[in-house]
Design an enzyme around this catalytic site. Structure first.
Site, PDB file in Angstrom:
ATOM      1  N   GLY A 169       0.556  -1.264   0.013  1.00  0.00           N
ATOM      2  CA  GLY A 169       0.324   0.071   0.344  1.00  0.00           C
ATOM      3  C   GLY A 169       0.472   1.373   0.204  1.00  0.00           C
ATOM      4  N   ASP A 170       1.559   1.064   0.696  1.00  0.00           N
ATOM      5  CA  ASP A 170       2.811   2.441   1.134  1.00  0.00           C
ATOM      6  C   ASP A 170       3.589   2.830  -0.905  1.00  0.00           C
ATOM      7  OD1 ASP A 170       3.264   3.237   3.454  1.00  0.00           O
ATOM      8  OD2 ASP A 170       2.726   1.372   4.161  1.00  0.00           O
ATOM      9  N   LYS A 171       3.622   1.275  -0.999  1.00  0.00           N
ATOM     10  CA  LYS A 171       4.340   1.601  -1.828  1.00  0.00           C
ATOM     11  C   LYS A 171       3.506   2.108  -3.832  1.00  0.00           C
ATOM     12  CE  LYS A 171       6.682  -2.560  -1.576  1.00  0.00           C
ATOM     13  NZ  LYS A 171       7.848  -3.519  -0.934  1.00  0.00           N
TER      14      LYS A 171
END
Length: 398
Positions: A169-171
């Site tokens: 999700g972050d990436k």
């Protein structure tokens, strides 16, 4: 250090982010040529201390998303720290932050305040949840977003969800942030106007996941279940001596494959000529593939599949990823000498620009390594900088 050559060369970015989503986005802007100034609290980005390191504060995970940046350590709760940041804002093109918007406003650096200092500023906020929704003030981390977006349900099931074992999700959201900042900078070049940009994690990942996973619920009313059956059934194929993934992709491709492995009857049995039947029978297809796979070695399969033009690959081990044949040939991973951390391995920027190549022009910085340099550029005198250092408003590398 080398001179940046990427398409964003000449763009200056303030990076007020920590951990992964924001820092990865800011690093990509740096990879593409921007001068990125990382603003850190006196204790540093917490990601500095996560993972394996030779020297405290310089973990491999931190260095993987903080190259091509300069580090300025500022205490933004101290008046001198705030004053220093206020001097910097008019000198930059973009500000990227994943501090919650309400907290940024309390510090005096919300969008409205920063826009008064620099009307051309692109102010990019990485948030967990859209600020127009009821969860606006909630904290968010990758697993929270995987759960709330339906991604964990897609990976597991509604009855037993499962996380992707990666901070995906972050990436993904970092990549969305890079596109958003670049687009806003492009508009500013045409209009002269800065603007506020928000990239909310939940909305970004829910939309990303919905593309194939809404399934029959992409229609109103629903005409079938959610999910994409092939995603649930695909799995590695065991060979005589390892693992392979292979995917004949058209009716002719499947028929050629079954003919070549001596099982032509499977073309009719599994209905592979018809894409609808093929999709419906995908679980049975993978069952047959698991029976066929052990009849040859991985190398024998690769020779056959190349000849048939069937998409395939052997599985790469993380411990040997630098030796994966294609990645080794294109030189994705490089062993480089960091001035304080010794020999490290990193992936170069994957995106290629024919006329303005991206690249690695700065190693990940030590905490406060460039504090004096950056503040001089903002117009502070050596005496002012030293006073801020003495008051603990500014940190410098030891």
């Amino acid at each position: 250090m080398t001179t940046p050559t990427g398409p964003l060369s000449g763009i200056r970015v303030l990076d007020l982010t920590s951990v992964l989503f924001g820092p990865y986005a800011a690093q990509m802007l740096g990879d593409w040529g921007a001068d990125v100034i990382k603003i850190e609290p006196p204790a540093g980005d917490t990601w500095r201390y996560t993972g394996v390191f030779r020297n405290r504060g310089m973990s491999g995970q931190f260095m993987a998303v903080n190259r091509n940046k300069r580090s300025l350590a500022l205490d933004l709760k101290h008046p001198d720290g705030k004053a220093a940041l206020a001097r910097l804002i008019p000198t930059v093109d973009a500000l990227v932050t994943n501090v919650r918007p309400a907290a940024m406003a309390r510090l005096g650096f919300g969008y409205e305040a920063c826009a008064k200092l620099n009307p051309r500023l692109v102010y990019a906020a990485a948030t967990g949840f859209g600020q127009d929704g009821p969860w606006a003030a909630r904290p968010a981390f990758d697993e929270i977003i995987q759960a709330a977006s339906g991604l964990a349900s897609s990976i597991g099931s509604d009855e037993e969800p499962a996380f992707v074992p990666s901070l995906i999700g972050d990436k993904i959201c970092a990549m969305a942030m890079v596109g958003a900042v670049s687009a806003a900078l492009f508009r500013r070049e045409r209009t002269g106007q800065g603007q506020m940009v928000e990239v909310p994690m939940l909305e970004t990942i829910a939309g990303f996941n919905s593309i194939e996973m809404l399934g029959g619920h992409a229609f109103d009313p629903p005409i079938g279940p959610t999910g994409y059956k092939r995603m649930k059934n695909r799995r590695p194929v065991k060979t005589k001596d390892g693992w392979l993934t292979m995917l004949p992709y058209s009716g002719d491709n499947w028929c050629s494959f079954f003919e070549a492995v001596g099982r032509p009857e499977l073309s009719d049995e599994l209905g592979v000529r018809d894409p609808v039947l093929r999709s419906q029978n995908i679980d049975k297809i993978y069952d047959r593939m698991s029976e066929i796979g052990p009849t040859r070695t991985t190398a024998e399969w690769e020779e056959l599949l190349l000849r048939l033009d069937v998409p395939h690959t052997a599985f790469a081990k993380l411990t040997e990823i630098g030796e994966q044949p294609h990645l080794a040939a294109v030189g994705l991973f490089a062993d480089i000498d960091h001035p304080t951390e010794g020999r490290i391995r990193q992936a170069r920027p994957a995106t290629k620009f024919s006329e303005s190549p991206a690249g690695l022009h700065r190693m990940a910085p030590r905490l406060g390594e460039h504090s004096r340099e950056v503040l001089r550029e903002a117009g502070l005198s050596d005496a002012e900088i030293q006073a801020a250092v003495d008051s603990k408003a500014v940190g410098v590398a030891s």
